[in-house]
Design an enzyme around this catalytic site. Sequence first.
Site, short mmCIF file in Angstrom:
data_model
loop_
_atom_site.label_atom_id
_atom_site.label_comp_id
_atom_site.label_asym_id
_atom_site.label_seq_id
_atom_site.Cartn_x
_atom_site.Cartn_y
_atom_site.Cartn_z
N LYS A 165 -7.28 4.00 2.27
CA LYS A 165 -7.41 3.12 3.44
C LYS A 165 -7.74 3.91 4.70
O LYS A 165 -8.54 3.49 5.53
CB LYS A 165 -6.09 2.35 3.61
N GLN B 42 -8.58 10.35 7.48
CA GLN B 42 -7.30 11.07 7.48
C GLN B 42 -7.12 11.82 6.16
O GLN B 42 -6.72 13.00 6.14
CB GLN B 42 -6.15 10.09 7.69
N GLY C 40 0.84 -1.21 0.00
CA GLY C 40 0.00 0.00 0.00
C GLY C 40 0.87 1.25 0.00
O GLY C 40 0.63 2.20 -0.77
N HIS C 41 1.90 1.26 0.86
CA HIS C 41 2.83 2.39 0.89
C HIS C 41 3.60 2.50 -0.44
O HIS C 41 3.81 3.59 -0.97
CB HIS C 41 3.89 2.20 1.99
N GLY D 157 -3.35 7.36 1.30
CA GLY D 157 -4.15 6.20 0.92
C GLY D 157 -5.60 6.34 1.34
O GLY D 157 -5.89 6.86 2.42
N SER E 130 -1.99 -3.38 5.95
CA SER E 130 -1.74 -2.51 7.09
C SER E 130 -0.52 -3.02 7.83
O SER E 130 -0.33 -4.24 7.94
CB SER E 130 -2.95 -2.53 8.04
N SER E 131 0.28 -2.09 8.34
CA SER E 131 1.43 -2.51 9.15
C SER E 131 0.93 -3.30 10.36
O SER E 131 1.64 -4.17 10.88
CB SER E 131 2.22 -1.29 9.62
P1 AMP Z 1 0.77 4.58 7.76
O1 AMP Z 1 2.20 4.17 7.65
O2 AMP Z 1 -0.14 3.46 8.15
O3 AMP Z 1 0.57 5.84 8.54
O4 AMP Z 1 0.30 4.94 6.28
C1 AMP Z 1 1.01 5.87 5.49
C2 AMP Z 1 0.20 6.16 4.25
O5 AMP Z 1 -0.03 4.96 3.52
C3 AMP Z 1 -1.19 6.74 4.57
O6 AMP Z 1 -1.51 7.72 3.61
C4 AMP Z 1 -2.08 5.54 4.43
O7 AMP Z 1 -3.41 5.87 4.11
C5 AMP Z 1 -1.41 4.81 3.31
N1 AMP Z 1 -1.78 3.39 3.34
C6 AMP Z 1 -1.69 2.54 4.38
N2 AMP Z 1 -2.19 1.33 4.06
C7 AMP Z 1 -2.61 1.43 2.77
C8 AMP Z 1 -3.24 0.53 1.85
N3 AMP Z 1 -3.52 -0.73 2.19
N4 AMP Z 1 -3.52 0.98 0.62
C9 AMP Z 1 -3.24 2.25 0.26
N5 AMP Z 1 -2.66 3.15 1.08
C10 AMP Z 1 -2.34 2.74 2.31
#
Ligand code: AMP
Length: 281
Positions: free
Chosen positions: A149, A153, A36-37, A147, A185-186
Amino acid sequence: MQILKTKDEVRRAVRQARREGKTVGFVPTMGYLHEGHLALMRKAGEDNDLVVVSIFVNPTQFGPNEDYASYPRDLARDAELAASAGVDIIFAPEVSEMYPRGFSTIVDIQRLGDYLCGAKRPGHFRGVCTVVTKLFNIVQPDRAYFGQKDAQQARVIRQITADLDLPIEVRVLPTVREADGLAMSSRNTYLTPREREAALVLNWSLVRARDLVQSGEQEAAVIAEAITAMIEAEPLARIDYVSVVSGDTLEPVQRLDGPILIAVAVFIGKTRLIDNLTLEV
Ligand code: AMP
């Protein structure tokens, strides 16, 4: 690819790129990167000459009983993945670099931060808005990538960018899923094999919701009930919220009309997962 720890180094690197006439794309993350990232990073690379990614587990967006301490961290692994996605600069600051002694300013949002995750995680969006504003000011990108997701946010960041006149184009990309539909997701790394299976109920319930809408259902309550029933049938799942809201204001709706966001937050064991579906009705 460079890994930079200080704001000054990032500013210098971006300034140099700008002198060379380059455009700058920015992807803020908390690391433990997944596809996703990486999709956001690749898109940033298609649209811009220089791609900057931040990796920062931001303490101010976690509640006192949340998973700040246990959030997965692995900069070496992230660096390899980011390099493979064409990233030029990773900004990975320490907490003291972002929040030095005496730090006292917050950026907060009204209304849009009050619903959904904002209602369940007090202070979360204050932390997000503050850190993203700081990161935008440090990197000063042309475009920033988020994202779908994290639908709330994304909506909140679009709003603060407009409200604070930040000269940055916010781009929101679709949720990337595992082959079986689980949103990446992480936090999925917390799940045991049995929980990993149970977690599929989030996406299944949203697929069911989409089917209902496509077959003509327009009552938000009926859709929320169908989602709730499916999730409650999974013994390892506990609902945090199931919401049918306007995709614009994030306020609950009774009838589906215009842009609609159907969002769920569900504990699978101790792990809180979110997923959502957007519709134009
Ligand atoms: P995070 O590291 O979870 O804070 O996410 C960093 C960025 O990646 C944020 O803009 C999230 O929305 C995006 N993101 C996280 N998971 C996904 C996913 N499965 N698909 C698309 N974007 C994602």
